[in-house]
Design an enzyme around this catalytic site. Sequence first.
Site, short mmCIF file in Angstrom:
data_model
loop_
_atom_site.label_atom_id
_atom_site.label_comp_id
_atom_site.label_asym_id
_atom_site.label_seq_id
_atom_site.Cartn_x
_atom_site.Cartn_y
_atom_site.Cartn_z
N LYS A 251 -82.02 -58.42 50.55
CA LYS A 251 -82.55 -57.51 49.53
C LYS A 251 -81.48 -57.35 48.46
CE LYS A 251 -84.82 -53.02 49.00
NZ LYS A 251 -84.00 -52.52 47.89
N CYS B 67 -44.61 -36.05 34.21
CA CYS B 67 -45.14 -37.41 34.21
C CYS B 67 -44.23 -38.32 35.03
CB CYS B 67 -45.23 -37.93 32.78
SG CYS B 67 -45.73 -39.66 32.67
#
Length: 661
Positions: free
Chosen positions: A111, A397
């Site tokens: 399918k 960061c």
Amino acid sequence: MDAAARAKELRKALSRHNYLYYVLDAPEIEDFEYDRMLRELEELEAAHPEIVTPDSPTQRVGGEAVGQFEPVRHEVPMESLQDVFSVEEVRAFDERMHAALSTVRYAVEPKIDGLSVALEYRNGLFVRGSTRGDGVTGEDVTANLRTVRSIPLRLSRPLPFLEVRGEVFMPVAKFEALVRAQELREEKLFKNPRNAAAGSLRQKNPKITSARGLDIFVFNIQRIEGATVESHLAGHALLKELGFKVVAHTACDTLEKTETEITRIGESRGSLPYGIDGAVVKVDDFTARRMLGSTAKFPRWAVAFKFPPEEKRTGLLSIDINVGRTGALTPTAVLEPVLLAGSTVARASLHNEDFIREKDIRIGDTVVVRKAGDIIPEIVSVAEHGGGKPYRMPTACPSCGAPVAREKDEAVLRCQNPDCPAQLLRHLIHFASRDAMDIEGMGPALVESLVGEGLVRSIADVYDLNAEAVAKLERMGKKSAENLIAAIETSKRAGLARLLYALGVRQVGQKAAGLIAARFGSMERLFSATEDELCAIDEIGGIIAENVVRFFALEDTARLVERLRAAGVDLTAREQEVADTRLSGQIFVLTGTLSKYSREEAKKRIEALGGKVTGSVSKKTSYVVAGEEAGSKLDKALALGVPVLDEAAFEQLLGISETEE
């Protein structure tokens, strides 16, 4: 909870997910979960027929067609298949078939996980293609289907008429490349290949569809003239002969062979170059199919065995933090490698801080992982805590050490440094793009080379490049390098609006950048702009104003802009960017058909002069522009005393001369 209440709850949830899937192409849950919910509702309604409602998802075949394409009514309904989830249900289906038929042979096939379409041919030529829609009415997507190269435009022999059904899909490799490109541009990612195929097939511009690399498997003959076909397998042979790419299939004349083939298909799904979500079992003989017929929703002669998503446990070793173009910090799980759906998985997205907190994911945990849509690895849940502390996202960061912040109404943390090295690649691609500084020839591949060779470490470095250094890069020669340097030189005159958009200030798109540039006129004035001054600009809200002020308060921004100034980049608004605001504060409503302008063109004319276009007439409306066949909006304008302009008066208000058009 009683049956009626539970059914109501399921109907509401299923209707929402049905809309997300079929209309918006934005599913939030896996197909397997949706199918389970639908099965529960079906069982409740079967046990309590009195609670069935006309609007229940069980009472319709599928989703609703969206309105952007012409409707197509299917002469042969494109039925959906009944789903089964266990071997016992396959055996029950087999018993029903043997009870009704003297002999039974099945065609078993994968399918395909895609979008169902119908293709029509007249005298051997492809004339129309349509989506399934709700099974009865679909959408005409002929132009887009023509871009799917595996669809023959001419059959190998000119049958008078043929209509076939197939499944359009996006190959796994194409999907992964598309997602990588979306990640690089920091766009919303397609959830799975089926979602991507559906979104691609519904593009208004066939060129976009063509670029997506869609494919198709054809699996059924809907209508045919000029040939006789009496079985599914014979139909496959004819389709292959006519030039179609047909789905693989196996003939099975016993239940044992059928179950073996379902198992084989399930085991192969991780290694296939396309997505499948189950195996289809169909009665092969067409005469038998006609005798068996269909229920109100499904053919009785077929079932779809749905595979559950494969889930496995593994250890969470660590969490990496990636930084995107706009500074977004995205956590990624580093896992003990585990074989999942045919490939080894060692990393999985953790989305954002809220996702980690909600699932209480900690380093050292044993987690349950699966592949969303059998493609993208994701963590489903925590199976067992390993003794680690609750995870906390970094406050600085990880790439440049600058502060990170979580903005209002957002789920992500962002680095505030515009020159952050981790953002550089994505930032440069955006900076050079057509809508930004428009540096022709500076595409993603060249940007990667420039960054990789260390020639560019900051946006400002672009303006220090020389042809000699660029010419030494792979796939670059002297002429290409000279053309690039010339394009970079030209970009210096792009103007403030383009530069502001190119710098990638959070939520400042092209339109906002243009409005801000027109209001302030120079980069110098932007450094002293206040939130109140920015919010005074029509259509500039508090969030955009806050982002702009924060961006220009950074020392890194000041250093970057000073380098751009030294390189000769124009930091002032170009003459055409200084807005003519003669219609500022005025609200327009368009109705009827104008002879010289489309609705969109008229809207752009108004907005270019500072006016605003809305869809409904009220006492606040300044003017109604009425073309031919104006409707109820004109009547309401007259009733409210709102001034009405015909096309000539509209042009006079805009200051358009007779010769301009």
